[in-house]
Write a protein that holds these residues in place. Structure first.
Motif, PDB file in Angstrom:
ATOM      1  N   MET A   1       0.850  -1.181   0.000  1.00  0.00           N
ATOM      2  CA  MET A   1       0.000   0.000   0.000  1.00  0.00           C
ATOM      3  C   MET A   1       0.891   1.237   0.000  1.00  0.00           C
ATOM      4  O   MET A   1       1.885   1.283   0.719  1.00  0.00           O
ATOM      5  CB  MET A   1      -0.909  -0.012   1.235  1.00  0.00           C
ATOM      6  N   ARG A   2       0.497   2.212  -0.814  1.00  0.00           N
ATOM      7  CA  ARG A   2       1.230   3.479  -0.869  1.00  0.00           C
ATOM      8  C   ARG A   2       0.253   4.625  -0.636  1.00  0.00           C
ATOM      9  O   ARG A   2      -0.954   4.459  -0.760  1.00  0.00           O
ATOM     10  CB  ARG A   2       1.942   3.631  -2.210  1.00  0.00           C
ATOM     11  N   ILE A   3       0.813   5.793  -0.303  1.00  0.00           N
ATOM     12  CA  ILE A   3      -0.011   6.949   0.050  1.00  0.00           C
ATOM     13  C   ILE A   3       0.462   8.180  -0.715  1.00  0.00           C
ATOM     14  O   ILE A   3       1.657   8.382  -0.914  1.00  0.00           O
ATOM     15  CB  ILE A   3       0.034   7.199   1.581  1.00  0.00           C
ATOM     16  N   ILE A   4      -0.512   8.977  -1.151  1.00  0.00           N
ATOM     17  CA  ILE A   4      -0.259  10.284  -1.766  1.00  0.00           C
ATOM     18  C   ILE A   4      -1.378  11.206  -1.295  1.00  0.00           C
ATOM     19  O   ILE A   4      -2.487  10.754  -1.031  1.00  0.00           O
ATOM     20  CB  ILE A   4      -0.198  10.215  -3.311  1.00  0.00           C
ATOM     21  N   GLY A   5      -1.087  12.475  -1.178  1.00  0.00           N
ATOM     22  CA  GLY A   5      -2.101  13.427  -0.739  1.00  0.00           C
ATOM     23  C   GLY A   5      -2.422  14.447  -1.809  1.00  0.00           C
ATOM     24  O   GLY A   5      -1.636  14.682  -2.734  1.00  0.00           O
ATOM     25  N   LEU A   6      -3.586  15.031  -1.695  1.00  0.00           N
ATOM     26  CA  LEU A   6      -3.972  16.213  -2.457  1.00  0.00           C
ATOM     27  C   LEU A   6      -4.173  17.314  -1.435  1.00  0.00           C
ATOM     28  O   LEU A   6      -4.935  17.151  -0.481  1.00  0.00           O
ATOM     29  CB  LEU A   6      -5.276  15.993  -3.230  1.00  0.00           C
ATOM     30  N   ALA A   7      -3.483  18.437  -1.622  1.00  0.00           N
ATOM     31  CA  ALA A   7      -3.577  19.540  -0.672  1.00  0.00           C
ATOM     32  C   ALA A   7      -3.792  20.837  -1.435  1.00  0.00           C
ATOM     33  O   ALA A   7      -3.268  21.024  -2.532  1.00  0.00           O
ATOM     34  CB  ALA A   7      -2.300  19.632   0.163  1.00  0.00           C
ATOM     35  N   GLY A   8      -4.570  21.699  -0.862  1.00  0.00           N
ATOM     36  CA  GLY A   8      -4.816  23.000  -1.472  1.00  0.00           C
ATOM     37  C   GLY A   8      -5.875  23.737  -0.688  1.00  0.00           C
ATOM     38  O   GLY A   8      -6.527  23.182   0.193  1.00  0.00           O
ATOM     39  N   TRP A   9      -6.044  24.989  -1.037  1.00  0.00           N
ATOM     40  CA  TRP A   9      -7.041  25.815  -0.378  1.00  0.00           C
ATOM     41  C   TRP A   9      -8.444  25.354  -0.753  1.00  0.00           C
ATOM     42  O   TRP A   9      -8.651  24.755  -1.804  1.00  0.00           O
ATOM     43  CB  TRP A   9      -6.862  27.279  -0.772  1.00  0.00           C
ATOM     44  N   SER A  10      -9.403  25.658   0.086  1.00  0.00           N
ATOM     45  CA  SER A  10     -10.802  25.383  -0.220  1.00  0.00           C
ATOM     46  C   SER A  10     -11.164  26.072  -1.533  1.00  0.00           C
ATOM     47  O   SER A  10     -10.775  27.215  -1.771  1.00  0.00           O
ATOM     48  CB  SER A  10     -11.679  25.914   0.928  1.00  0.00           C
ATOM     49  N   GLY A  11     -11.857  25.362  -2.391  1.00  0.00           N
ATOM     50  CA  GLY A  11     -12.268  25.923  -3.672  1.00  0.00           C
ATOM     51  C   GLY A  11     -11.275  25.699  -4.800  1.00  0.00           C
ATOM     52  O   GLY A  11     -11.526  26.085  -5.942  1.00  0.00           O
ATOM     53  N   ALA A  12     -10.132  25.057  -4.491  1.00  0.00           N
ATOM     54  CA  ALA A  12      -9.121  24.814  -5.524  1.00  0.00           C
ATOM     55  C   ALA A  12      -9.518  23.684  -6.474  1.00  0.00           C
ATOM     56  O   ALA A  12      -8.999  23.598  -7.578  1.00  0.00           O
ATOM     57  CB  ALA A  12      -7.768  24.510  -4.892  1.00  0.00           C
ATOM     58  N   GLY A  13     -10.410  22.797  -6.023  1.00  0.00           N
ATOM     59  CA  GLY A  13     -10.842  21.692  -6.876  1.00  0.00           C
ATOM     60  C   GLY A  13     -10.313  20.334  -6.463  1.00  0.00           C
ATOM     61  O   GLY A  13     -10.291  19.402  -7.269  1.00  0.00           O
ATOM     62  N   LYS A  14      -9.915  20.181  -5.202  1.00  0.00           N
ATOM     63  CA  LYS A  14      -9.376  18.900  -4.732  1.00  0.00           C
ATOM     64  C   LYS A  14     -10.388  17.768  -4.897  1.00  0.00           C
ATOM     65  O   LYS A  14     -10.055  16.723  -5.454  1.00  0.00           O
ATOM     66  CB  LYS A  14      -8.950  19.001  -3.257  1.00  0.00           C
ATOM     67  N   THR A  15     -11.591  17.965  -4.410  1.00  0.00           N
ATOM     68  CA  THR A  15     -12.592  16.907  -4.479  1.00  0.00           C
ATOM     69  C   THR A  15     -12.989  16.619  -5.918  1.00  0.00           C
ATOM     70  O   THR A  15     -13.117  15.451  -6.312  1.00  0.00           O
ATOM     71  CB  THR A  15     -13.832  17.284  -3.636  1.00  0.00           C
ATOM     72  N   THR A  16     -13.165  17.652  -6.716  1.00  0.00           N
ATOM     73  CA  THR A  16     -13.508  17.459  -8.134  1.00  0.00           C
ATOM     74  C   THR A  16     -12.430  16.638  -8.824  1.00  0.00           C
ATOM     75  O   THR A  16     -12.728  15.694  -9.569  1.00  0.00           O
ATOM     76  CB  THR A  16     -13.669  18.827  -8.827  1.00  0.00           C
ATOM     77  N   LEU A  17     -11.171  16.961  -8.564  1.00  0.00           N
ATOM     78  CA  LEU A  17     -10.062  16.220  -9.151  1.00  0.00           C
ATOM     79  C   LEU A  17     -10.050  14.783  -8.643  1.00  0.00           C
ATOM     80  O   LEU A  17      -9.888  13.839  -9.425  1.00  0.00           O
ATOM     81  CB  LEU A  17      -8.735  16.915  -8.830  1.00  0.00           C
ATOM     82  N   LEU A  18     -10.241  14.601  -7.356  1.00  0.00           N
ATOM     83  CA  LEU A  18     -10.204  13.267  -6.757  1.00  0.00           C
ATOM     84  C   LEU A  18     -11.275  12.357  -7.347  1.00  0.00           C
ATOM     85  O   LEU A  18     -11.012  11.181  -7.644  1.00  0.00           O
ATOM     86  CB  LEU A  18     -10.359  13.377  -5.242  1.00  0.00           C
ATOM     87  N   VAL A  19     -12.457  12.882  -7.554  1.00  0.00           N
ATOM     88  CA  VAL A  19     -13.564  12.087  -8.111  1.00  0.00           C
ATOM     89  C   VAL A  19     -13.252  11.642  -9.544  1.00  0.00           C
ATOM     90  O   VAL A  19     -13.698  10.588  -9.980  1.00  0.00           O
ATOM     91  CB  VAL A  19     -14.885  12.885  -8.024  1.00  0.00           C
ATOM     92  N   LYS A  20     -12.461  12.414 -10.265  1.00  0.00           N
ATOM     93  CA  LYS A  20     -12.036  12.024 -11.616  1.00  0.00           C
ATOM     94  C   LYS A  20     -10.812  11.113 -11.563  1.00  0.00           C
ATOM     95  O   LYS A  20     -10.622  10.255 -12.429  1.00  0.00           O
ATOM     96  CB  LYS A  20     -11.714  13.269 -12.441  1.00  0.00           C
TER      97      LYS A  20
END
Length: 172
Positions: A1-20
């Motif tokens: 198992m490996r781990i990577i994060g998505l970090a950014g300010w609210s409204g940057a599109g983290k969740t939208t990107l993650l869902v894609k």
């Protein structure tokens, strides 16, 4: 198992990107789990449901199971939030865990940046940022994918993901 994060300010599109990103990685044969940090009080249960009533009565943990899924809810009852390493240890093994949030933790992260947000870049002040996904070129030389190029972001995620034991040696 490996781990990577998505970090950014609210409204940057983290969740939208993650869902894609999840189906793009799945298409490559990568099994994915996610771990999301919530900055506010949240609940996955509903008042009136038996499981909600069990927790309201004082149960520390309530496990709900069916033939489709199961969920374990743990009440901290005012105690401290568990560290990211302990939360990851709770997950069943997969190829890749993508963490949304926990931006101050030491795991490798892809900074998600949107110019219209009018927020500063997190890199270099934020620890662990190894690449960016942005709609404008960053003011640094880290590897970058366009925010809307999901395949390129997937490649960055796979390139920079690491085993949790490399971040938290005591966990492995």
């Amino acid at each position: 198992m490996r781990i990577i994060g998505l970090a950014g300010w609210s409204g940057a599109g983290k969740t939208t990107l993650l869902v894609k990103l999840i189906p793009a990685l799945a298409a490559r044969g990568v099994s994915v789990s996610t771990l999301k940090h919530a900055h506010h009080r949240f609940d996955v249960d509903k008042p009136g449901k038996d499981s909600f009533e069990h927790r309201a009565a004082g149960a520390r943990q309530v496990l709900v199971a069916s033939e489709n899924r199961w969920a374990l809810m743990t009440e901290l009852r005012g105690g401290p939030a568990p560290p990211l390493s302990a939360l990851i240890a709770q997950l069943a093994p997969v190829d890749l865990v993508i963490v949304e949030g926990f931006k101050r933790d030491p795991h490798p992260k892809i900074e998600v940046h949107r110019a219209a947000n009018d927020k500063p870049w997190l890199h270099p002040e934020m620890p662990g940022i190894v690449a960016t996904a942005s709609d404008v070129p960053p003011p640094h030389a880290l590897p970058r994918a366009a925010l809307d190029d999901v395949e390129a972001v997937a490649a960055l995620a796979l390139r920079f993901a690491v085993e949790p034991a490399r971040i938290w040696p005591e966990s492995g």
